[in-house]
Design a protein around this motif. Structure first.
Motif, PDB file in Angstrom:
ATOM      1  N   UNK A 138       0.838  -1.204   0.000  1.00 57.36           N
ATOM      2  CA  UNK A 138       0.000   0.000   0.000  1.00 57.36           C
ATOM      3  C   UNK A 138       0.874   1.255   0.000  1.00 57.36           C
ATOM      4  N   UNK A 139       1.890   1.255   0.845  1.00 56.43           N
ATOM      5  CA  UNK A 139       2.737   2.452   0.952  1.00 56.43           C
ATOM      6  C   UNK A 139       3.471   2.737  -0.348  1.00 56.43           C
ATOM      7  N   UNK A 140       3.990   1.684  -0.947  1.00 60.91           N
ATOM      8  CA  UNK A 140       4.716   1.878  -2.218  1.00 60.91           C
ATOM      9  C   UNK A 140       3.787   2.455  -3.283  1.00 60.91           C
ATOM     10  N   UNK A 141       2.586   1.912  -3.346  1.00 56.95           N
ATOM     11  CA  UNK A 141       1.633   2.364  -4.360  1.00 56.95           C
ATOM     12  C   UNK A 141       1.190   3.803  -4.080  1.00 56.95           C
ATOM     13  N   UNK A 142       0.992   4.115  -2.805  1.00 53.63           N
ATOM     14  CA  UNK A 142       0.572   5.479  -2.451  1.00 53.63           C
ATOM     15  C   UNK A 142       1.634   6.499  -2.858  1.00 53.63           C
ATOM     16  N   UNK A 143       2.877   6.128  -2.667  1.00 50.95           N
ATOM     17  CA  UNK A 143       3.967   7.027  -3.048  1.00 50.95           C
ATOM     18  C   UNK A 143       3.909   7.340  -4.545  1.00 50.95           C
ATOM     19  N   UNK A 144       3.736   6.276  -5.339  1.00 51.09           N
ATOM     20  CA  UNK A 144       3.645   6.454  -6.786  1.00 51.09           C
ATOM     21  C   UNK A 144       2.475   7.370  -7.154  1.00 51.09           C
ATOM     22  N   UNK A 145       1.321   7.082  -6.522  1.00 52.88           N
ATOM     23  CA  UNK A 145       0.118   7.846  -6.849  1.00 52.88           C
ATOM     24  C   UNK A 145       0.286   9.303  -6.455  1.00 52.88           C
ATOM     25  N   UNK A 146       0.917   9.521  -5.308  1.00 51.20           N
ATOM     26  CA  UNK A 146       1.121  10.887  -4.828  1.00 51.20           C
ATOM     27  C   UNK A 146       1.963  11.658  -5.845  1.00 51.20           C
ATOM     28  N   UNK A 147       2.993  10.976  -6.314  1.00 49.37           N
ATOM     29  CA  UNK A 147       3.874  11.551  -7.318  1.00 49.37           C
ATOM     30  C   UNK A 147       3.077  11.915  -8.577  1.00 49.37           C
ATOM     31  N   UNK A 148       2.288  10.957  -9.068  1.00 53.06           N
ATOM     32  CA  UNK A 148       1.482  11.199 -10.280  1.00 53.06           C
ATOM     33  C   UNK A 148       0.511  12.351 -10.076  1.00 53.06           C
ATOM     34  N   UNK A 149      -0.158  12.338  -8.910  1.00 59.68           N
ATOM     35  CA  UNK A 149      -1.187  13.353  -8.673  1.00 59.68           C
ATOM     36  C   UNK A 149      -0.570  14.735  -8.553  1.00 59.68           C
ATOM     37  N   UNK A 150       0.652  14.802  -8.023  1.00 64.18           N
ATOM     38  CA  UNK A 150       1.288  16.099  -7.842  1.00 64.18           C
ATOM     39  C   UNK A 150       1.675  16.694  -9.202  1.00 64.18           C
ATOM     40  N   UNK A 151       1.694  15.857 -10.225  1.00 62.28           N
ATOM     41  CA  UNK A 151       2.051  16.349 -11.561  1.00 62.28           C
ATOM     42  C   UNK A 151       0.832  16.544 -12.441  1.00 62.28           C
ATOM     43  N   UNK A 152      -0.311  16.673 -11.774  1.00 62.63           N
ATOM     44  CA  UNK A 152      -1.575  16.851 -12.476  1.00 62.63           C
ATOM     45  C   UNK A 152      -1.488  17.955 -13.524  1.00 62.63           C
ATOM     46  N   UNK A 153      -0.720  19.021 -13.171  1.00 59.85           N
ATOM     47  CA  UNK A 153      -0.608  20.155 -14.077  1.00 59.85           C
ATOM     48  C   UNK A 153       0.045  19.756 -15.386  1.00 59.85           C
ATOM     49  N   UNK A 154       0.955  18.794 -15.314  1.00 59.66           N
ATOM     50  CA  UNK A 154       1.704  18.394 -16.499  1.00 59.66           C
ATOM     51  C   UNK A 154       0.900  17.385 -17.324  1.00 59.66           C
ATOM     52  N   UNK A 155       0.342  16.399 -16.605  1.00 60.26           N
ATOM     53  CA  UNK A 155      -0.426  15.357 -17.288  1.00 60.26           C
ATOM     54  C   UNK A 155      -1.916  15.664 -17.176  1.00 60.26           C
ATOM     55  N   UNK A 156      -2.706  15.143 -18.092  1.00 58.51           N
ATOM     56  CA  UNK A 156      -4.159  15.332 -17.969  1.00 58.51           C
ATOM     57  C   UNK A 156      -4.648  14.760 -16.641  1.00 58.51           C
ATOM     58  N   UNK A 157      -5.652  15.387 -16.082  1.00 55.41           N
ATOM     59  CA  UNK A 157      -6.143  14.949 -14.774  1.00 55.41           C
ATOM     60  C   UNK A 157      -6.705  13.534 -14.870  1.00 55.41           C
ATOM     61  N   UNK A 158      -6.392  12.717 -13.892  1.00 52.74           N
ATOM     62  CA  UNK A 158      -6.906  11.345 -13.883  1.00 52.74           C
ATOM     63  C   UNK A 158      -7.695  11.102 -12.609  1.00 52.74           C
TER      64      UNK A 158
END
Ligand SMILES: Nc1nc2c(ncn2[C@@H]2O[C@H](COP(=O)(O)OP(=O)(O)OP(=O)(O)O)[C@@H](O)[C@H]2O)c(=O)[nH]1
Ligand SMILES: [Mg+2]
Length: 362
Positions: A138-158
Motif C-alpha cells: 500500500x505504501x509503495x503504491x501510495x507514493x507512486x500515486x502521490x507523485x502522479x497526482x502532484x504532476x496533475x498540471x503536467x499530465x491530464x487529470x486522472x
C-alpha cells in the motif's frame, strides 16, 4: 478457486493437506525449511448431491471442486523486507482464500519454531506478517500515486488515480491500526479496484486449530478470533490423515468407533467454500448429477454460463426447483404436479441448492 494452506513451520499444514487431498506428501517432526508448494483438487462433500444421486441413479456423480495449495512454512519476520517474496508470496497471493493452520497441541517430539506452543500468539504473529506485507505494498503504491497526482498540471487529470489514492489511504489507516482489510466495507467498484493487489489480509480466512488427537473441538477454547469473512474450526490433523488413508469401508468403521458423524475435514472444506462466497446449484438426470459453483448472488444467466458459454449466450429460461421441494416430491414430475417447478428469467438470483434446467437456443 484456490485455497492456500498457510502457517508457521511445523504447524501440521502438510498433515492436513494430506488428509484433505488424500495425498502422501512427506510430513516431518523437524521442518525441512524447503520452499515448495503442493497442489491438488478436492471435492466439496455435499450430502445433497448424495441424496440426488440416490434418486436419479446417474451414470456419473460430480461434486464441486476447489484447489488446495500446501505452502511451505512461513516464519515470523517474513512480512518485513518488502513483504513476502518469491514463490511463497506467489502461492499465497494467488490463492482466493487462506486456510491458516495453528498448532495447539503439545508433543515433546515435535519442536515448535518459537520454542513453545501458544496458539493465540502464533495466530497473531502470522496475521501481523500479512498486515505488514500488505502495508508495504500500500505504501509503495501510495507514493507512486502521490507523485502522479502532484504532476496533475503536467499530465491530464486522472480522477481514477484520486479514487485509488483515497481507497488505499483508507486501507493504510486500517492496517496501521492492525485491522485486516477483510474487516473493511467496500463498494463494488472499490472491490474491483482492489482485486489486482491480491492483498493477503483481504482474503477470506478459515483458521484451523490443530488440536492433536485428544484436544477439545470447541474453537472458543483456543482463540477468540473475530473478524469478517473468517471463521475458526478445530481439527485432529493426524487422526484425519489416518482416516483419509483408509478404504471408505474401514473409514466408516473407524468413525463409528470414535462416535464421529462425519470427518471434521468435510465441515472444513464446506466452510472454506462458503467463506469464498461460493454456492452450489445442481443439474440432475440419468446421465449425471452434478454440483456447479457460482458466487452467491449470481443470476440465472451466470449460472448457465458456469455450465457452458453456449447456454448463457442462447439463454431463454431456467426451470428451477429448490432442493427441498424436489426431495419432498421425490421426482421432477411429481414436483411439477405440486407446482414447485418455476420458470425463471435472466435476472433470477440463483439460490444455494437450486436444481436448474436451462432452456436455450443457439
Ligand atoms: N501429536 C501429533 N502430531 C501431529 C499431528 N498432526 C501432525 N503431527 C506431526 O507434526 C509434525 C509436523 O507436521 P507437518 O504436517 O509436516 O507440518 P508442516 O506445517 O507441513 O511443516 P513444514 O511444511 O515443514 O512447515 C509431523 O511429525 C506430524 O506427524 C497431531 O494431530 N498430533
Ligand atoms: Mg509441510
Amino acid at each position: 478457486m484456490q485455497i492456500g494452506i498457510v502457517g508457521l513451520p511445523n504447524s501440521t499444514k502438510t498433515t492436513i493437506y494430506n488428509a484433505l487431498t488424500h495425498s502422501q506428501e512427506q510430513t516431518a517432526a523437524t521442518s525441512s525449511g524447503k520452499v515448495e508448494v503442493h497442489t491438488a483438487m478436492v471435492e466439496v462433500p455435499d450430502l445433497r448431491v448424495d441424496r440426488l444421486s440416490e434418486i436419479f441413479q446417474p451414470q456419473e456423480t460430480t461434486y464441486a471442486r476447489v484447489q488446495y495449495n500446501d505452502v511451505a512454512g512461513l516464519r515470523v519476520g517474513v512480512g518485513q523486507d518488502g513483504g513476502l517474496s518469491g514463490q511463497l508470496l506467489n502461492a499465497v497471493a494467488k490463492s482466493d482464500a487462506l486456510l491458516h493452520v495453528v498448532r495447539a497441541f503439545e508433543d515433546e517430539h515435535i519442536p515448535h519454531p518459537e520454542g513453545s506452543v501458544d496458539a493465540i500468539r502464533d495466530l497473531a504473529d502470522l496475521e501481523f506478517e500479512f498486515l505488514i506485507s500488505d502495508l508495504q505494498i500500500v505504501e509503495r503504491r501510495l507514493e507512486r500515486l502521490e507523485h502522479d497526482l502532484s504532476r496533475k498540471g503536467i499530465y491530464p487529470e486522472r480522477p481514477s488515480d484520486q479514487a485509488e489514492f483515497d481507497l488505499l489511504d483508507r486501507i493504510k489507516d486500517a492496517l496501521e491500526k492492525e485491522v485486516p482489510i477483510r474487516d473493511l466495507d467496500f463498494s463494488l467498484s472499490e472491490e474491483k479496484r482492489l482485486r489486482g493487489y491480491q492483498f493477503l489480509t483481504a482474503k477470506p480466512a478459515l483458521i484451523a486449530i490443530s488440536v492433536g488427537d485428544t484436544g477439545s473441538d470447541d474453537p472458543g477454547d483456543y482463540s477468540n478470533y473475530q473478524h469478517n469473512h473468517s471463521d475458526v474450526v478445530c481439527i485432529h490433523g493426524a487422526l484425519e490423515m489416518e482416516i483419509a488413508q483408509l478404504s471408505p469401508e474401514d473409514a466408516e468403521i473407524f468413525l463409528e468407533e470414535y462416535g464421529i458423524n462425519e470427518p471434521g475435514l468435510n465441515r472444513m472444506i464446506r466452510l472454506n467454500y462458503e467463506l469464498l462466497g461460493l454456492q452450489s446449484f445442481f443439474t440432475v438426470g440419468e446421465d449425471e448429477v452434478r454440483a456447479w459453483t457460482v458466487p452467491q448472488g449470481a443470476n440465472a444467466v451466470e449460472a448457465a454460463g458456469a455450465i457452458h458459454s453456449d447456454l448463457a449466450r442462447g439463454f431463454i429460461r431456467a426451470e428451477v426447483v429448490s432442493y427441498q421441494d424436489l426431495i419432498e416430491a421425490g421426482s421432477i414430475n411429481e414436483a411439477r404436479k405440486m407446482g414447485a417447478v418455476r420458470l425463471e428469467g435472466k435476472n433470477y438470483i440463483v439460490q444455494d441448492g437450486d436444481i436448474l434446467n436451462i432452456r436455450f437456443n443457439v
